[in-house]
Design a protein around this motif. Structure first.
Motif, PDB file in Angstrom:
ATOM      1  N   GLY A  72      56.854 -10.415  56.922  1.00  0.00           N
ATOM      2  CA  GLY A  72      56.681 -11.972  56.850  1.00  0.00           C
ATOM      3  C   GLY A  72      58.048 -12.720  57.119  1.00  0.00           C
ATOM      4  N   PHE A  73      57.643 -14.079  57.155  1.00  0.00           N
ATOM      5  CA  PHE A  73      59.058 -15.022  57.227  1.00  0.00           C
ATOM      6  C   PHE A  73      59.024 -16.294  56.628  1.00  0.00           C
ATOM      7  CE2 PHE A  73      59.013 -11.958  60.799  1.00  0.00           C
ATOM      8  CZ  PHE A  73      60.416 -11.460  60.607  1.00  0.00           C
ATOM      9  N   VAL A  74      60.105 -16.788  55.956  1.00  0.00           N
ATOM     10  CA  VAL A  74      60.053 -18.124  55.504  1.00  0.00           C
ATOM     11  C   VAL A  74      61.270 -18.822  56.466  1.00  0.00           C
ATOM     12  CG1 VAL A  74      60.361 -19.521  53.880  1.00  0.00           C
ATOM     13  CG2 VAL A  74      59.349 -17.393  53.117  1.00  0.00           C
ATOM     14  N   PHE A  75      60.648 -19.969  57.038  1.00  0.00           N
ATOM     15  CA  PHE A  75      61.595 -20.750  57.915  1.00  0.00           C
ATOM     16  C   PHE A  75      62.276 -21.999  57.238  1.00  0.00           C
ATOM     17  CE2 PHE A  75      59.090 -18.389  61.057  1.00  0.00           C
ATOM     18  CZ  PHE A  75      59.750 -18.159  61.680  1.00  0.00           C
ATOM     19  N   PHE A  76      63.255 -22.180  56.792  1.00  0.00           N
ATOM     20  CA  PHE A  76      63.862 -23.264  56.188  1.00  0.00           C
ATOM     21  C   PHE A  76      64.564 -24.151  57.296  1.00  0.00           C
ATOM     22  CE2 PHE A  76      63.549 -19.926  53.395  1.00  0.00           C
ATOM     23  CZ  PHE A  76      63.136 -20.391  51.916  1.00  0.00           C
ATOM     24  N   THR A  77      64.001 -25.574  57.428  1.00  0.00           N
ATOM     25  CA  THR A  77      64.424 -26.271  58.567  1.00  0.00           C
ATOM     26  C   THR A  77      64.724 -27.622  58.251  1.00  0.00           C
ATOM     27  OG1 THR A  77      63.934 -26.848  60.956  1.00  0.00           O
ATOM     28  CG2 THR A  77      62.168 -26.683  59.393  1.00  0.00           C
ATOM     29  N   ILE A 103      58.268  -9.756  68.268  1.00  0.00           N
ATOM     30  CA  ILE A 103      58.224  -8.917  66.600  1.00  0.00           C
ATOM     31  C   ILE A 103      57.706  -9.907  65.695  1.00  0.00           C
ATOM     32  CG2 ILE A 103      60.423  -7.759  67.150  1.00  0.00           C
ATOM     33  CD1 ILE A 103      60.826 -11.101  65.505  1.00  0.00           C
ATOM     34  N   TRP A 104      57.564 -11.208  66.170  1.00  0.00           N
ATOM     35  CA  TRP A 104      56.598 -12.026  65.319  1.00  0.00           C
ATOM     36  C   TRP A 104      55.072 -12.061  65.032  1.00  0.00           C
ATOM     37  CZ3 TRP A 104      60.737 -14.182  63.292  1.00  0.00           C
ATOM     38  CH2 TRP A 104      61.837 -14.320  64.343  1.00  0.00           C
ATOM     39  N   ASP A 105      54.716 -11.183  66.150  1.00  0.00           N
ATOM     40  CA  ASP A 105      52.966 -11.120  66.095  1.00  0.00           C
ATOM     41  C   ASP A 105      52.232 -10.979  64.732  1.00  0.00           C
ATOM     42  OD1 ASP A 105      50.622 -11.422  67.647  1.00  0.00           O
ATOM     43  OD2 ASP A 105      50.392  -9.158  67.633  1.00  0.00           O
ATOM     44  N   GLY A 106      51.421 -11.565  64.580  1.00  0.00           N
ATOM     45  CA  GLY A 106      50.786 -11.448  63.059  1.00  0.00           C
ATOM     46  C   GLY A 106      51.240 -11.439  61.857  1.00  0.00           C
ATOM     47  N   LYS A 107      52.628 -11.787  61.737  1.00  0.00           N
ATOM     48  CA  LYS A 107      53.316 -11.792  60.421  1.00  0.00           C
ATOM     49  C   LYS A 107      53.087 -13.054  59.705  1.00  0.00           C
ATOM     50  CE  LYS A 107      56.472  -8.044  61.999  1.00  0.00           C
ATOM     51  NZ  LYS A 107      57.709  -7.643  62.208  1.00  0.00           N
ATOM     52  N   PRO A 108      52.780 -13.279  58.534  1.00  0.00           N
ATOM     53  CA  PRO A 108      52.651 -14.513  57.786  1.00  0.00           C
ATOM     54  C   PRO A 108      53.870 -15.511  57.860  1.00  0.00           C
ATOM     55  CG  PRO A 108      51.769 -12.482  56.418  1.00  0.00           C
ATOM     56  CD  PRO A 108      52.377 -12.046  57.659  1.00  0.00           C
ATOM     57  N   ALA A 109      53.813 -16.550  57.933  1.00  0.00           N
ATOM     58  CA  ALA A 109      54.967 -17.290  57.858  1.00  0.00           C
ATOM     59  C   ALA A 109      54.999 -18.735  56.934  1.00  0.00           C
ATOM     60  CB  ALA A 109      55.271 -17.960  59.206  1.00  0.00           C
ATOM     61  N   LEU A 110      55.938 -19.136  56.392  1.00  0.00           N
ATOM     62  CA  LEU A 110      56.052 -20.228  55.677  1.00  0.00           C
ATOM     63  C   LEU A 110      56.802 -21.196  56.144  1.00  0.00           C
ATOM     64  CD1 LEU A 110      55.663 -22.141  52.951  1.00  0.00           C
ATOM     65  CD2 LEU A 110      57.128 -20.729  51.697  1.00  0.00           C
ATOM     66  N   ILE A 111      56.767 -22.641  56.209  1.00  0.00           N
ATOM     67  CA  ILE A 111      57.641 -23.252  56.760  1.00  0.00           C
ATOM     68  C   ILE A 111      58.002 -24.494  55.762  1.00  0.00           C
ATOM     69  CG2 ILE A 111      58.201 -25.262  58.398  1.00  0.00           C
ATOM     70  CD1 ILE A 111      55.991 -24.095  60.118  1.00  0.00           C
ATOM     71  N   VAL A 112      59.321 -24.535  55.294  1.00  0.00           N
ATOM     72  CA  VAL A 112      59.934 -25.396  54.395  1.00  0.00           C
ATOM     73  C   VAL A 112      60.777 -26.415  55.097  1.00  0.00           C
ATOM     74  CG1 VAL A 112      61.067 -25.588  52.192  1.00  0.00           C
ATOM     75  CG2 VAL A 112      59.825 -23.621  52.669  1.00  0.00           C
ATOM     76  N   SER A 113      60.747 -27.484  55.232  1.00  0.00           N
ATOM     77  CA  SER A 113      61.524 -28.709  55.714  1.00  0.00           C
ATOM     78  C   SER A 113      61.793 -29.378  54.698  1.00  0.00           C
ATOM     79  CB  SER A 113      60.806 -29.342  56.791  1.00  0.00           C
ATOM     80  OG  SER A 113      59.672 -30.076  56.057  1.00  0.00           O
ATOM     81  N   THR A 114      63.505 -29.447  54.897  1.00  0.00           N
ATOM     82  CA  THR A 114      64.341 -30.130  53.828  1.00  0.00           C
ATOM     83  C   THR A 114      65.173 -31.080  54.621  1.00  0.00           C
ATOM     84  OG1 THR A 114      64.503 -28.152  52.609  1.00  0.00           O
ATOM     85  CG2 THR A 114      66.077 -29.844  52.368  1.00  0.00           C
ATOM     86  N   PHE A 134      51.591 -20.630  68.655  1.00  0.00           N
ATOM     87  CA  PHE A 134      51.434 -19.881  69.932  1.00  0.00           C
ATOM     88  C   PHE A 134      51.998 -18.325  69.883  1.00  0.00           C
ATOM     89  CE2 PHE A 134      53.190 -18.333  73.981  1.00  0.00           C
ATOM     90  CZ  PHE A 134      52.371 -18.585  74.703  1.00  0.00           C
ATOM     91  N   ILE A 135      52.830 -17.881  68.961  1.00  0.00           N
ATOM     92  CA  ILE A 135      53.608 -16.612  68.877  1.00  0.00           C
ATOM     93  C   ILE A 135      52.425 -15.897  67.873  1.00  0.00           C
ATOM     94  CG2 ILE A 135      55.692 -17.030  69.771  1.00  0.00           C
ATOM     95  CD1 ILE A 135      56.937 -17.282  66.871  1.00  0.00           C
ATOM     96  N   ASN A 136      51.665 -16.359  67.366  1.00  0.00           N
ATOM     97  CA  ASN A 136      50.605 -15.651  66.658  1.00  0.00           C
ATOM     98  C   ASN A 136      50.888 -15.355  65.249  1.00  0.00           C
ATOM     99  OD1 ASN A 136      47.932 -14.800  66.144  1.00  0.00           O
ATOM    100  ND2 ASN A 136      48.506 -12.677  66.590  1.00  0.00           N
ATOM    101  N   MET A 137      51.649 -16.415  64.620  1.00  0.00           N
ATOM    102  CA  MET A 137      52.117 -16.192  62.937  1.00  0.00           C
ATOM    103  C   MET A 137      51.213 -17.083  62.138  1.00  0.00           C
ATOM    104  SD  MET A 137      56.349 -16.108  63.232  1.00  0.00           S
ATOM    105  CE  MET A 137      56.423 -15.444  61.669  1.00  0.00           C
ATOM    106  N   PRO A 138      50.269 -16.361  61.682  1.00  0.00           N
ATOM    107  CA  PRO A 138      49.661 -17.203  60.556  1.00  0.00           C
ATOM    108  C   PRO A 138      50.674 -18.016  59.777  1.00  0.00           C
ATOM    109  CG  PRO A 138      49.118 -15.017  60.253  1.00  0.00           C
ATOM    110  CD  PRO A 138      49.915 -15.045  61.326  1.00  0.00           C
ATOM    111  N   THR A 139      50.121 -19.223  59.494  1.00  0.00           N
ATOM    112  CA  THR A 139      51.140 -20.064  58.733  1.00  0.00           C
ATOM    113  C   THR A 139      50.556 -20.816  57.656  1.00  0.00           C
ATOM    114  OG1 THR A 139      52.606 -20.454  60.686  1.00  0.00           O
ATOM    115  CG2 THR A 139      52.963 -21.732  58.780  1.00  0.00           C
ATOM    116  N   LEU A 140      51.237 -20.616  56.293  1.00  0.00           N
ATOM    117  CA  LEU A 140      50.617 -21.328  55.008  1.00  0.00           C
ATOM    118  C   LEU A 140      50.303 -22.698  55.429  1.00  0.00           C
ATOM    119  CD1 LEU A 140      49.533 -20.827  51.975  1.00  0.00           C
ATOM    120  CD2 LEU A 140      52.000 -21.413  51.383  1.00  0.00           C
TER     121      LEU A 140
END
Length: 184
Positions: A72-77, A103-114, A134-140
């Motif tokens: 899974g991934f956390v994006f800090f943007t 490599i992203w397909d189906g991996k859970p994501a979180l977006i944190v914007s600061t 679009f890239i099929n990442m379920p996002t919290l």
């Protein structure tokens, strides 16, 4: 078996608030989850001409290999002109290619914007959600992770205030629950 979550920080600035938020979030994850940072600063801009079978630039290959090891991934943007920084979008593009081998397909994501601004990177957060859909990442979805006026949330010792830490922990807890359900 422990799980791995990759952190992607979209601000390249040495004293980035996004990097500080990421480093703080890292400490809030449970011990059974390994956190790693994906390096995106030196990825060449995605160009299909340098991404052909047998002749792909090494930076693309290395990034894909590294990113594929995460669950899974956390994006800090930050927000740049109501959108995400080019380095984040570029990393998404590189990881989503070649077509059908994302490599992203189906991996859970979180977006944190600061942001130092009051709207806390709302535009970047939602713009990034469009790409992740679009890239099929379920996002919290909840709680939403907008960190506005970030410069006012840090004390004189460089630490986030207690109330902010409680908010950060609620985001991490919700993501860990979401992530766990999707990666069983």
């Amino acid at each position: 078996m422990s799980k791995k979550i990759g952190f992607i920080v979209g601000s390249l600035r040495k004293d980035s608030y996004n990097k500080k938020v990421a480093e703080t979030f890292e400490k809030l994850f449970p011990e059974n989850i390994e956190i790693g940072y994906l390096e995106i600063a030196n990825l060449p801009f995605y160009n299909e001409d340098i991404d052909v079978e047998g002749n792909t630039v090494q930076a693309y290959t290395d990034f894909r290999k590294d990113a594929a090891t995460y669950d899974g991934f956390v994006f800090f943007t930050p927000e740049y002109n109501r959108s995400v920084p080019a380095v984040i979008k570029n990393a998404i593009d590189v990881g989503s290619r070649p077509y059908g081998q994302s490599i992203w397909d189906g991996k859970p994501a979180l977006i944190v914007s600061t942001s130092m601004g009051a709207i806390a990177g709302f535009g970047a957060n939602h713009h990034l959600r469009q790409s992740l859909t679009f890239i099929n990442m379920p996002t919290l979805q909840q709680p939403e992770a907008y960190i506005g006026s970030v410069q006012n949330l840090i004390d004189e010792d460089g630490n986030f205030q207690e109330a902010t830490m409680g908010f950060f922990q609620s985001i991490v807890d919700a993501y860990v629950d979401f992530f766990t359900k999707l990666t069983k």
